[in-house]
Motif scaffolding. Structure first.
Motif, PDB file in Angstrom:
ATOM      1  N   GLY A   6       0.826  -1.215   0.000  1.00  0.00           N
ATOM      2  CA  GLY A   6       0.000   0.000   0.000  1.00  0.00           C
ATOM      3  C   GLY A   6       0.852   1.254   0.000  1.00  0.00           C
ATOM      4  O   GLY A   6       0.501   2.271   0.612  1.00  0.00           O
ATOM      5  N   ALA A   7       1.980   1.207  -0.695  1.00  0.00           N
ATOM      6  CA  ALA A   7       2.988   2.262  -0.589  1.00  0.00           C
ATOM      7  C   ALA A   7       2.581   3.578  -1.221  1.00  0.00           C
ATOM      8  O   ALA A   7       3.240   4.593  -1.002  1.00  0.00           O
ATOM      9  N   THR A   8       1.504   3.593  -2.009  1.00  0.00           N
ATOM     10  CA  THR A   8       1.038   4.862  -2.569  1.00  0.00           C
ATOM     11  C   THR A   8      -0.105   5.452  -1.762  1.00  0.00           C
ATOM     12  O   THR A   8      -0.628   6.510  -2.103  1.00  0.00           O
ATOM     13  N   GLY A   9      -0.498   4.786  -0.680  1.00  0.00           N
ATOM     14  CA  GLY A   9      -1.517   5.339   0.203  1.00  0.00           C
ATOM     15  C   GLY A   9      -0.935   6.408   1.108  1.00  0.00           C
ATOM     16  O   GLY A   9       0.281   6.647   1.128  1.00  0.00           O
ATOM     17  N   LYS A  10      -1.789   7.042   1.896  1.00  0.00           N
ATOM     18  CA  LYS A  10      -1.342   8.155   2.744  1.00  0.00           C
ATOM     19  C   LYS A  10      -0.311   7.709   3.768  1.00  0.00           C
ATOM     20  O   LYS A  10       0.709   8.375   3.970  1.00  0.00           O
ATOM     21  N   LEU A  11      -0.549   6.580   4.423  1.00  0.00           N
ATOM     22  CA  LEU A  11       0.408   6.072   5.399  1.00  0.00           C
ATOM     23  C   LEU A  11       1.629   5.483   4.710  1.00  0.00           C
ATOM     24  O   LEU A  11       2.763   5.729   5.108  1.00  0.00           O
ATOM     25  N   GLY A  12       1.398   4.702   3.663  1.00  0.00           N
ATOM     26  CA  GLY A  12       2.494   4.034   2.979  1.00  0.00           C
ATOM     27  C   GLY A  12       3.542   4.990   2.456  1.00  0.00           C
ATOM     28  O   GLY A  12       4.748   4.744   2.588  1.00  0.00           O
ATOM     29  N   ARG A  13       3.112   6.072   1.868  1.00  0.00           N
ATOM     30  CA  ARG A  13       4.066   7.054   1.343  1.00  0.00           C
ATOM     31  C   ARG A  13       4.922   7.644   2.458  1.00  0.00           C
ATOM     32  O   ARG A  13       6.125   7.871   2.286  1.00  0.00           O
ATOM     33  N   LEU A  14       4.304   7.905   3.600  1.00  0.00           N
ATOM     34  CA  LEU A  14       5.054   8.467   4.724  1.00  0.00           C
ATOM     35  C   LEU A  14       6.059   7.460   5.274  1.00  0.00           C
ATOM     36  O   LEU A  14       7.155   7.839   5.701  1.00  0.00           O
ATOM     37  N   VAL A  15       5.704   6.176   5.274  1.00  0.00           N
ATOM     38  CA  VAL A  15       6.651   5.142   5.721  1.00  0.00           C
ATOM     39  C   VAL A  15       7.847   5.092   4.766  1.00  0.00           C
ATOM     40  O   VAL A  15       9.008   5.018   5.204  1.00  0.00           O
ATOM     41  N   ILE A  16       7.575   5.144   3.466  1.00  0.00           N
ATOM     42  CA  ILE A  16       8.658   5.139   2.478  1.00  0.00           C
ATOM     43  C   ILE A  16       9.582   6.335   2.715  1.00  0.00           C
ATOM     44  O   ILE A  16      10.819   6.202   2.720  1.00  0.00           O
ATOM     45  N   GLU A  17       8.992   7.511   2.915  1.00  0.00           N
ATOM     46  CA  GLU A  17       9.809   8.713   3.148  1.00  0.00           C
ATOM     47  C   GLU A  17      10.667   8.559   4.402  1.00  0.00           C
ATOM     48  O   GLU A  17      11.837   8.964   4.428  1.00  0.00           O
ATOM     49  N   ALA A  18      10.089   7.984   5.451  1.00  0.00           N
ATOM     50  CA  ALA A  18      10.843   7.785   6.691  1.00  0.00           C
ATOM     51  C   ALA A  18      11.993   6.811   6.480  1.00  0.00           C
ATOM     52  O   ALA A  18      13.106   7.018   6.990  1.00  0.00           O
ATOM     53  N   LEU A  19      11.764   5.751   5.722  1.00  0.00           N
ATOM     54  CA  LEU A  19      12.826   4.786   5.438  1.00  0.00           C
ATOM     55  C   LEU A  19      13.942   5.410   4.604  1.00  0.00           C
ATOM     56  O   LEU A  19      15.125   5.124   4.802  1.00  0.00           O
ATOM     57  N   LEU A  20      13.575   6.287   3.680  1.00  0.00           N
ATOM     58  CA  LEU A  20      14.564   6.909   2.806  1.00  0.00           C
ATOM     59  C   LEU A  20      15.538   7.808   3.564  1.00  0.00           C
ATOM     60  O   LEU A  20      16.637   8.095   3.071  1.00  0.00           O
ATOM     61  N   LYS A  21      15.152   8.241   4.740  1.00  0.00           N
ATOM     62  CA  LYS A  21      16.037   9.104   5.524  1.00  0.00           C
ATOM     63  C   LYS A  21      17.274   8.367   6.023  1.00  0.00           C
ATOM     64  O   LYS A  21      18.310   8.990   6.272  1.00  0.00           O
ATOM     65  N   THR A  22      17.160   7.049   6.165  1.00  0.00           N
ATOM     66  CA  THR A  22      18.281   6.286   6.726  1.00  0.00           C
ATOM     67  C   THR A  22      18.701   5.092   5.872  1.00  0.00           C
ATOM     68  O   THR A  22      19.619   4.359   6.254  1.00  0.00           O
ATOM     69  N   PRO A  24      19.278   3.477   1.656  1.00  0.00           N
ATOM     70  CA  PRO A  24      19.328   3.758   0.216  1.00  0.00           C
ATOM     71  C   PRO A  24      18.049   3.298  -0.473  1.00  0.00           C
ATOM     72  O   PRO A  24      17.448   2.291  -0.081  1.00  0.00           O
ATOM     73  N   ALA A  25      17.656   4.039  -1.487  1.00  0.00           N
ATOM     74  CA  ALA A  25      16.397   3.757  -2.175  1.00  0.00           C
ATOM     75  C   ALA A  25      16.351   2.349  -2.750  1.00  0.00           C
ATOM     76  O   ALA A  25      15.288   1.710  -2.781  1.00  0.00           O
ATOM     77  N   GLU A  26      17.513   1.849  -3.207  1.00  0.00           N
ATOM     78  CA  GLU A  26      17.534   0.523  -3.837  1.00  0.00           C
ATOM     79  C   GLU A  26      17.322  -0.608  -2.842  1.00  0.00           C
ATOM     80  O   GLU A  26      17.210  -1.768  -3.236  1.00  0.00           O
ATOM     81  N   ARG A  27      17.225  -0.273  -1.553  1.00  0.00           N
ATOM     82  CA  ARG A  27      16.932  -1.266  -0.522  1.00  0.00           C
ATOM     83  C   ARG A  27      15.452  -1.271  -0.142  1.00  0.00           C
ATOM     84  O   ARG A  27      15.038  -2.007   0.742  1.00  0.00           O
TER      85      ARG A  27
END
Length: 284
Positions: A6-22, A24-27
């Motif tokens: 559900g990564a394009t949902g409201k919560l999912g997108r925020l989780v992706i953004e939080a993960l990207l802070k620490t 690499p995107a390819e992970r």
């Protein structure tokens, strides 16, 4: 490698953004129903894979190489259990090392109808034997603030929660918690009751809106049936209106209150306060 459904949902997108802070995107795998809606993530290097809960054949390929998976509960009003079961089965086949699930606050004991499928999903996860962590999310403050324009127009919030207190938090808070359990160790086997640090009643919400807006806004408490009718009159589907009205009644019995502080400890900061969220909502 991490995956978020559900990564394009409201919560999912925020989780992706939080993960990207620490990380690499390819992970990071964005597991989505419609890949066309995630082109922006792909452009940033996030791996985008089709993962449709209702099409189990897409789930195995979506989880290839995934070590830690976050199942964000389906947004379907009912009939979510078969969809969740399909993801659990696929995760079992993939051999993920951690399976995280966004459940509902006190799902094991909550009188809210919304909690039933969450409780059943938790049971499926336990039965699967997957190393798992259950994230029992409380109410989102955004749920209440969606009604802010109408409340300002009519001078009242309506509900059926009586004096029940909501330990709600911002969607951002819950997203950071989910990212934290994926990206750090020691969470398997745990259940977190996640809720805001400060609870409030709907009357207190109305009072805060009045204070900040300069307009008189009250809380008008209704019966569950009357509140359901208001929601359907506003255009909500009858089944969704019924679930939300039922949730207010459950809140009147304490179902959406928690003072354990687990969310703040998990994210390493105080949860977002109601006052700042009201201010932001009024600005927009």
């Amino acid at each position: 490698m991490y995956a978020v459904t559900g990564a394009t949902g409201k919560l999912g997108r925020l989780v992706i953004e939080a993960l990207l802070k620490t990380n690499p995107a390819e992970r990071i795998v964005a597991a989505v129903r419609d890949t066309a809606k995630s082109k922006d993530l792909a452009e940033r290097g996030v791996i985008v894979r089709e993962a449709d809960y209702s099409r189990p054949e897409t789930l195995g390929p979506a989880l290839a190489g995934v070590e830690k998976l976050l199942l964000i509960s389906s947004t379907e009003v009912s009939g979510r259990l078969p969809r969740h079961r399909a993801v659990i089965d696929a995760a079992t086949q993939a051999g993920v090392s951690l399976f995280a699930y966004t459940s509902m606050l006190h799902a094991d004991a909550s009188p809210a109808t919304l909690a039933v499928e969450h409780r059943q999903t938790e049971e499926l996860i336990v039965a699967s034997g997957l190393p798992a962590v259950i994230l029992r999310n409380g109410w989102y403050t955004e749920n209440h603030l969606m009604a802010l324009p109408i409340a300002l127009e009519h001078g009242a919030f309506v509900g059926a929660a009586k004096n029940g207190r909501f330990s709600s938090a911002a969607r951002q808070d819950y997203a950071e918690a989910a990212a934290k359990v994926l990206a750090t160790e020691g969470h398997a086997g745990k259940t977190y009751e996640l809720a805001g640090d400060r609870a409030y009643s709907l009357a207190e919400l109305a009072s805060e809106v009045s204070r900040q807006s300069g307009k008189t806004v009250i809380y008008n408490d209704l019966s569950e049936a009357a509140f359901r009718d208001v929601l359907t009159g506003a255009g909500l589907p009858s089944d969704l209106a019924g679930l939300l009205a039922d949730a207010d009644t459950a809140a009147s019995r304490g179902a959406l209150f928690d003072d354990g502080g687990a969310l703040g400890r998990l994210i390493g900061r105080p949860t977002t306060v109601l006052q700042s969220m009201v201010a932001a909502a009024l600005r927009h």
